[in-house]
Design a protein around this motif. Structure first.
Motif, PDB file in Angstrom:
ATOM      1  N   TYR A  65       0.828  -1.210   0.000  1.00  0.00           N
ATOM      2  CA  TYR A  65       0.000   0.000   0.000  1.00  0.00           C
ATOM      3  C   TYR A  65       0.857   1.252   0.000  1.00  0.00           C
ATOM      4  O   TYR A  65       0.613   2.207  -0.753  1.00  0.00           O
ATOM      5  N   ASN A  66       1.839   1.260   0.864  1.00  0.00           N
ATOM      6  CA  ASN A  66       2.712   2.441   0.967  1.00  0.00           C
ATOM      7  C   ASN A  66       3.417   2.712  -0.353  1.00  0.00           C
ATOM      8  O   ASN A  66       3.524   3.866  -0.808  1.00  0.00           O
ATOM      9  N   ASN A  67       3.905   1.642  -0.991  1.00  0.00           N
ATOM     10  CA  ASN A  67       4.588   1.825  -2.276  1.00  0.00           C
ATOM     11  C   ASN A  67       3.629   2.352  -3.337  1.00  0.00           C
ATOM     12  O   ASN A  67       3.996   3.197  -4.183  1.00  0.00           O
ATOM     13  N   SER A  68       2.383   1.843  -3.307  1.00  0.00           N
ATOM     14  CA  SER A  68       1.414   2.259  -4.302  1.00  0.00           C
ATOM     15  C   SER A  68       0.936   3.688  -4.067  1.00  0.00           C
ATOM     16  O   SER A  68       0.846   4.499  -4.998  1.00  0.00           O
ATOM     17  N   PHE A  69       0.588   4.005  -2.816  1.00  0.00           N
ATOM     18  CA  PHE A  69       0.021   5.306  -2.515  1.00  0.00           C
ATOM     19  C   PHE A  69       1.054   6.433  -2.638  1.00  0.00           C
ATOM     20  O   PHE A  69       0.706   7.578  -2.920  1.00  0.00           O
ATOM     21  N   PHE A  81      -4.783  10.078  -5.701  1.00  0.00           N
ATOM     22  CA  PHE A  81      -5.523   8.813  -5.762  1.00  0.00           C
ATOM     23  C   PHE A  81      -5.663   8.196  -4.370  1.00  0.00           C
ATOM     24  O   PHE A  81      -6.713   7.679  -4.025  1.00  0.00           O
ATOM     25  N   TYR A  82      -4.622   8.320  -3.563  1.00  0.00           N
ATOM     26  CA  TYR A  82      -4.668   7.777  -2.194  1.00  0.00           C
ATOM     27  C   TYR A  82      -5.733   8.500  -1.393  1.00  0.00           C
ATOM     28  O   TYR A  82      -6.491   7.887  -0.646  1.00  0.00           O
ATOM     29  N   SER A  83      -5.804   9.842  -1.583  1.00  0.00           N
ATOM     30  CA  SER A  83      -6.797  10.624  -0.851  1.00  0.00           C
ATOM     31  C   SER A  83      -8.188  10.200  -1.266  1.00  0.00           C
ATOM     32  O   SER A  83      -9.087  10.051  -0.449  1.00  0.00           O
ATOM     33  N   LEU A  84      -8.368  10.019  -2.613  1.00  0.00           N
ATOM     34  CA  LEU A  84      -9.665   9.582  -3.112  1.00  0.00           C
ATOM     35  C   LEU A  84     -10.025   8.194  -2.562  1.00  0.00           C
ATOM     36  O   LEU A  84     -11.157   7.946  -2.150  1.00  0.00           O
ATOM     37  N   PHE A  85      -9.109   7.308  -2.563  1.00  0.00           N
ATOM     38  CA  PHE A  85      -9.356   5.932  -2.072  1.00  0.00           C
ATOM     39  C   PHE A  85      -9.759   5.923  -0.598  1.00  0.00           C
ATOM     40  O   PHE A  85     -10.696   5.242  -0.198  1.00  0.00           O
ATOM     41  N   ARG A  86      -9.089   6.720   0.186  1.00  0.00           N
ATOM     42  CA  ARG A  86      -9.403   6.788   1.621  1.00  0.00           C
ATOM     43  C   ARG A  86     -10.785   7.377   1.840  1.00  0.00           C
ATOM     44  O   ARG A  86     -11.517   6.930   2.722  1.00  0.00           O
ATOM     45  N   THR A  87     -11.106   8.369   0.991  1.00  0.00           N
ATOM     46  CA  THR A  87     -12.441   8.984   1.117  1.00  0.00           C
ATOM     47  C   THR A  87     -13.529   7.969   0.779  1.00  0.00           C
ATOM     48  O   THR A  87     -14.545   7.857   1.476  1.00  0.00           O
ATOM     49  N   LEU A  88     -13.308   7.224  -0.301  1.00  0.00           N
ATOM     50  CA  LEU A  88     -14.287   6.198  -0.687  1.00  0.00           C
ATOM     51  C   LEU A  88     -14.411   5.109   0.377  1.00  0.00           C
ATOM     52  O   LEU A  88     -15.512   4.602   0.621  1.00  0.00           O
ATOM     53  N   GLU A  89     -13.339   4.751   1.000  1.00  0.00           N
ATOM     54  CA  GLU A  89     -13.394   3.773   2.093  1.00  0.00           C
ATOM     55  C   GLU A  89     -14.227   4.317   3.244  1.00  0.00           C
ATOM     56  O   GLU A  89     -14.966   3.575   3.896  1.00  0.00           O
ATOM     57  N   THR A  90     -14.127   5.634   3.463  1.00  0.00           N
ATOM     58  CA  THR A  90     -14.909   6.264   4.529  1.00  0.00           C
ATOM     59  C   THR A  90     -16.384   6.214   4.191  1.00  0.00           C
ATOM     60  O   THR A  90     -17.236   5.932   5.037  1.00  0.00           O
TER      61      THR A  90
END
Length: 310
Positions: free
Chosen positions: A263-267, A273-282
């Motif tokens: 995850y760290n390597n990808s984000f 994109f990481y911010s968007l992904f975290r928001t969608l998870e929320t």
């Protein structure tokens, strides 16, 4: 004159005829006597028997081979004895055991004539020989079983009879040989052992009690073995589960670490994109079918929900 001559001739003819018939009759009489003597002196020895020839009660010869034999008529007599083995059913007898308990013994014996001369001289008949043999068997069996406890006789697990039949056979033969009865016992066997009627119920009750005690002992041993096996199995199961859980925790932690690293390597390559992904998870955790959200229309959260990307 002529009459006298005729009479003399007739008398001579009659005398000659009479002498002729007398000689013929004497010949037949002698022949009959000789035949009778032959019949009374000859006898046949059959297969499987002895013929004992006696003269004035003294044994003079013993014929054992099959065939025709002879004796002196009217002076010598012939007795027939069996050569084969015979079975004799000994009468039931009551004996006392070492611990003073009574029981009834039923035996049978297999025997044969070993010396026909001694047998005829001392026992006289087969019936007398069997009678003496029965007395000796009873005496020996009573002495042998009198040295054993009652439980040792009837209980196979505690029996100390050993070669009881062999000992009885040997001792009976010693007594028969000592008295020179000319017979030998090849085997003595016990058909059954019974109790006097008054003792049967008490002995039966005791035997039932012993069997129940033995059954309870077997059940206790079985239960103990069952508990031991169950405890051993439970211990092995716990050990196996504990090892499996420990291995699972190690594998899980290694996987989580590897996932976090990925995850760290990808984000790190695309922060937006990481911010968007975290928001969608929320959103997945906070918004349901009946969820009501009140937020400002110009907030980033609202803009994303309404489809604005700039």
């Amino acid at each position: 004159m002529d009459k006298k001559v005729v009479n003399l001739d007739s008398k001579k003819t009659i005398e000659l005829e009479w002498k002729k018939y007398a000689k013929l009759g004497m010949f037949f009489i002698i022949l009959i006597v000789l035949f009778a003597l032959f019949l009374t002196s000859a006898f046949i020895v059959k297969e499987g028997e002895y013929k004992v020839v006696r003269q004035f009660q003294e044994v003079v010869s013993i014929k054992s081979e099959p065939g025709l034999a002879f004796k002196i008529p009217f002076i010598q007599t012939v007795s027939t004895l069996p050569k084969y083995q015979m079975a004799y059913d000994v009468s039931q007898a009551e004996i006392n055991t070492k611990d003073k308990k009574r029981m009834i013994i039923d035996n049978y014996a297999v025997w044969k004539i070993d010396d026909p001369g001694k047998m005829i001289t001392n026992a006289r008949t087969v019936v007398n020989a069997e009678s003496r043999m029965e007395e000796f068997i009873y005496s020996v069996v009573r002495a042998e079983l009198g040295q054993l406890e009652y439980d040792e006789i009837i209980n196979d697990e505690k029996s100390s009879r050993g070669s009881f039949n062999d000992r009885v056979t040997m001792k009976v033969n010693e007594l028969l040989s000592k008295d020179e009865y000319g017979i030998i016992v090849t085997d003595v066997r016990t058909k059954r052992t019974d109790l006097p009627q008054e003792n049967e119920n008490s002995v039966y009750t005791r035997m039932v009690s012993e069997r129940e005690s033995k059954a309870q002992e077997y059940l206790s041993i079985g239960d103990a073995e069952k508990n031991r096996i169950t405890a051993e199995t439970d211990r092995k199961v716990r050990e196996t589960l504990s090892k499996a859980q420990a291995n699972a925790e190690v594998i899980r932690s290694e996987g989580e670490g590897e996932a976090a690293k990925m995850y760290n390597n990808s984000f790190s390559k695309d922060r937006e994109f990481y911010s968007l992904f975290r928001t969608l998870e929320t959103y997945k955790k906070t918004i349901g079918e009946d969820t009501v959200i009140v937020i400002p229309s110009d907030s980033p959260y609202a803009r994303l929900l309404m489809g604005y990307t700039e």
